[in-house]
Scaffold this motif. Sequence first.
Motif, PDB file in Angstrom:
ATOM      1  N   GLY A  36      94.289  63.400  49.008  1.00 26.82           N
ATOM      2  CA  GLY A  36      93.028  62.820  48.553  1.00 26.82           C
ATOM      3  C   GLY A  36      91.942  63.534  49.312  1.00 26.82           C
ATOM      4  N   LEU A  37      90.913  63.923  48.613  1.00 23.64           N
ATOM      5  CA  LEU A  37      89.870  64.658  49.324  1.00 23.64           C
ATOM      6  C   LEU A  37      88.918  63.685  49.987  1.00 23.64           C
ATOM      7  CD1 LEU A  37      89.037  67.657  47.049  1.00 23.64           C
ATOM      8  CD2 LEU A  37      89.907  67.695  49.360  1.00 23.64           C
ATOM      9  N   VAL A  38      89.475  63.008  50.970  1.00 22.67           N
ATOM     10  CA  VAL A  38      88.621  62.084  51.695  1.00 22.67           C
ATOM     11  C   VAL A  38      88.121  62.794  52.924  1.00 22.67           C
ATOM     12  CG1 VAL A  38      88.617  59.932  52.969  1.00 22.67           C
ATOM     13  CG2 VAL A  38      89.911  60.108  50.866  1.00 22.67           C
ATOM     14  N   LEU A  39      86.888  63.146  52.905  1.00 25.83           N
ATOM     15  CA  LEU A  39      86.359  63.865  54.051  1.00 25.83           C
ATOM     16  C   LEU A  39      85.496  62.945  54.891  1.00 25.83           C
ATOM     17  CD1 LEU A  39      85.245  67.029  52.117  1.00 25.83           C
ATOM     18  CD2 LEU A  39      87.175  66.877  53.654  1.00 25.83           C
ATOM     19  N   THR A  40      85.635  63.084  56.152  1.00 22.08           N
ATOM     20  CA  THR A  40      84.703  62.342  56.993  1.00 22.08           C
ATOM     21  C   THR A  40      83.379  63.079  56.929  1.00 22.08           C
ATOM     22  OG1 THR A  40      85.392  63.613  58.890  1.00 22.08           O
ATOM     23  CG2 THR A  40      86.494  61.529  58.511  1.00 22.08           C
TER      24      THR A  40
END
Lengths: 306, 331, 435
Positions: C8-12
């Motif tokens: 998942g492209l969950v970027l901080t």
Amino acid sequence: MLEKTPVLDLICHLILLLGAALVCLPLYFVFVTGTLSQEEVLVVPMSRLPSNQFFVNLATILEKASFGRQLLNSFVVALGVTVGKLSISIIAAFAVTYFRFPFRKTAFWLIFVSLMLPIEVRIVPTYESAANVALPLNVLSTWFDLSGLFSRIAGRDVEVGLDWNMVNTYPGLILPLIASATATFLFRQFFLTVPDELLEAALIDGARPMQFFRLILLPLSRSNIIALGIILFLAGWNQYLWPLLMTTDLQMSTAVVGLKKLLPPPDGLPSWHLLMNAALITMLPPALVILVLQRWFVKGLIDSGK
Amino acid sequence: MPASNSAVTGSGHTSRFSLSPLTSWLRLSTSDGAENGLKRAHFDDWKLPVFLLIPQLFVLLLFFFIPSFRALIQSVQLTDPFGATVQWVGFSNFVRLFNSGPYWSSVNVTIWFTLAQNALTLGIALIFAFATNHVLRGTSAYRTVILLPYAIAPAVAGIMWAFLFNPRVGPIAQMIQALGIGWDPNRSGNQAIALVVMAASWKHICYNYIFLVAALMAVPKSILESAAIDGAGPIRRFYLISLPMIAPTLFFLVVINFVYALFETFAIVDATTRGGPAGATSILVYKVYQDGFVTLDLGSSAAQSVVLMTLALGLTLAQFRFIERRVNYSV
Amino acid sequence: MKRFFRIGLVLTATALMPASAQSQTKIEFWHAMSGALGERVEELVKKFNASQDKYVVNPVAKGNYDEVLNGMIAAYRAKRQPEIVQVNERGFLTMIYSGAVLTAADLMAQNGYKTDWTNFIAPVVSYYSKDGKVQAMPFNSSTPILFYNRDHFKAAGFEKPGETWQELEAQMDAIKSKGASKCIMALPGDYEWSFLENYSAVNDLSYATKRNGIDGLDTSFVFNKHLVGQIERMKRLIDKGVMEIAGQGINPVQLFAGGTCSTIIASTASHAAVQAGAKFDWSAVELPYEKGVTPKNSVIGGGALWALKGHSDEQYKAVAAFFNYLASVDTQVWWHKATGYVPVTKAAYETAKAEGYYKTNPTREIAVIQLMRGTPSDNSLGFRMGNSNQINVGIMEEMQAAMLGKKPVQKALDDAVARGNDILRRYEQLHAGKQ
């Protein structure tokens, strides 16, 4: 056999018994040591017969060395690698064998190339990639001067930075290990042996690609999936180098790496009994898998060699 | 019935892509009339396959292609470990590497290690496989037991063997010392290598064994029977008939053993001798780790990585080139 | 059917979150102390945390010095570095050229502390200073001394170890031949520090040019001229069976404390382990020196604390407060008594003396006396080389080869010097122009 050869039979049995001993004897010693107490371990020569401290030692390592947590981590990693690799590989293999599209061969070669370089030859940069996964995006951001761009838009100084550090995380442990295409290649080889008639019949029935995949191909691949899954699970459980680099926190280590920390420390008494106990426990899940699922496991080994 | 995906069936449609020289050399096409790995019956669509391929390719991009590329770049740089200072130094890392005594000594160790491990593993596995193939009773029990080391992680095997052979407390070491041999892998480089070879072989025999058992079972009974009629005993039958027939498998295993010894034995070395004493067990893959993570000589580590990458590529290509055709095994 | 996407492209969104508004400022302190010493660090930090309520220090044991350094570098590159890190003394140059540290003197001054840097004992100040400013916070300084098993020596008829190597070797031979013990000396794991570097310092021999690197990056190793006799001695002792190499899994100090080996040259910080483990009559003396030489001072070991860049002002206030606590007399006296590390401030030393501590524990004072003995010569001021980790690995490998008889001693020394110089030159090239 073709003739009676009692002498040769006897010799062969002896050889095989020797082989069995070769395997069992070291394990026996490990077991014995794992049951000794701290005092018994210091006695030279160490006892050859088991003592009674097995569960005491087990309790010690579970409590004091976070071993329980590490076993859990091993399980998560092994399962994650298995499921992850199986899932992305089977659909990739499906895509590359059952569809004709531009750059299909390029895609296949890209995947194939990754078979050639095991992770051990690129540990340093792979570690850096995992330590800052967004690095390539950062590089792009610098090239296109996104910071400057956003600063102008916003009218203030804006710094665009992305930071995604996977060290000491489950994704960090799992993802780099699924980045090799062995499973994809194996599924691809298998798919190529599936009779074309099956797809032709499915098309006549008006099946769409994913239906074909789900209803026909997957069930057909079942034994391959199981066999490969076993191999992957074992490999994931027994990983050493990568978890060693990826975890600095004992709570996130896997059991195999945690064992290394149990090696006699520079500052204390050698605790071989704890170490061997832990080693034994670490061996158990994979051994159970092999024992129970032996038939599939052997099939998986042979298939992966083809 | 509407088919939203047009599909192509029948043999009239052949692939337009010409075989690249590399593909033909590798002979990657397989059975069933499939060309270049595409099924004769297939779908003509690009959206779905791209969608299906994205996860695999994305993971590969992040954790394979980019790191490999960066290894190449780092090999021509001189880096301060903190990353603050970086200089481009051309091939000087490689020059220095190839001029360094410790590197060549590591190459030497690796060569001996892989050869010894290969010979020991294959030899013993072959003997076990022959014996298993010959006896009638208890085969599956023997097989199960001999298979067990596969479950054991190389690191764990290393720890076990380090303990068993520990000159102070190890049971087997004490047996050796009782025989009058001075056993101390911390003092003797040769003993240290012996220890690592033993641990590595012990762990890998089962893998060879499985393949050899299957290969031996696939030797056609008819040939063996006619040889028996001609008066050849089981041992003569073995080395006159079976061995030549399982030659592809033997070759395959040799390559596999090389790959195993070169790359997968890191854990064993790290758990037992850590490259010592005095670099006597510092195999190439261990040196990459040591220079990259312990002494922080990143340029040298990257250069070594590049050398190893070339080696790995060569081995894999050899594997595919020569071992492509496989006998069908019954399991 | 859509398969789940594992990535998942969950970027901080942001790189560094500011320290959240909490009632207490938390900082991380990465250290290399394990076993008994590690427990002392935990106690020390607990006492600091309990002594005030604005700051909380979280001590993290990251392994040995090499592992702490590497872990810290990796964390730094990933922007996850701690506030305080303990680095061993030889990592001094690596740290100040890293661009990753704040000068201790500046840090204290900026946060309003009037630390009296002259109060720190001379060897410590001279080691950790550059351009007249102390760069790191001195914390655990040690020096090697000679521990000995009095029972074994008495059984062979000796009161205590001789002062010179020659006397000591004769004694060791006698102890072995009289059967008082089977292992007379355990080779310590850090023998490069005690047998090579400190040997050179005490006997006033050059280890490297430019005052062992203090005067510039263009220093070169020259110890292959002076150490032949010493390495030959070590090899001789091993071959005679007088000295033992501990090997994997065995702790050399444990060999002494367990009563197996009669002597060991180890850090004064080994007092903790020896006192806890030894069930026999033991004592300690200064390092032996060569006959005919007036011994100089030995050089410090151990480590110091560095403040790393990249944190908020609040966090630096916490760091400064912690540093200030460490320098206080009471803390220093407690730390010295609990661990065996030398008291790094003169005030602490005087206080311990005044208490009569050294009357009851004379071995505790040996390190301090040895460190401050005489006036330092150019060869005993300290060592300052970049990439010291790398260099050490190479030197130790060569020395091992020599001691195990795989290479002639002079050749091993020459090779060690060549390897070390190669690393020094590259370090110089990388940091050319820096002062």
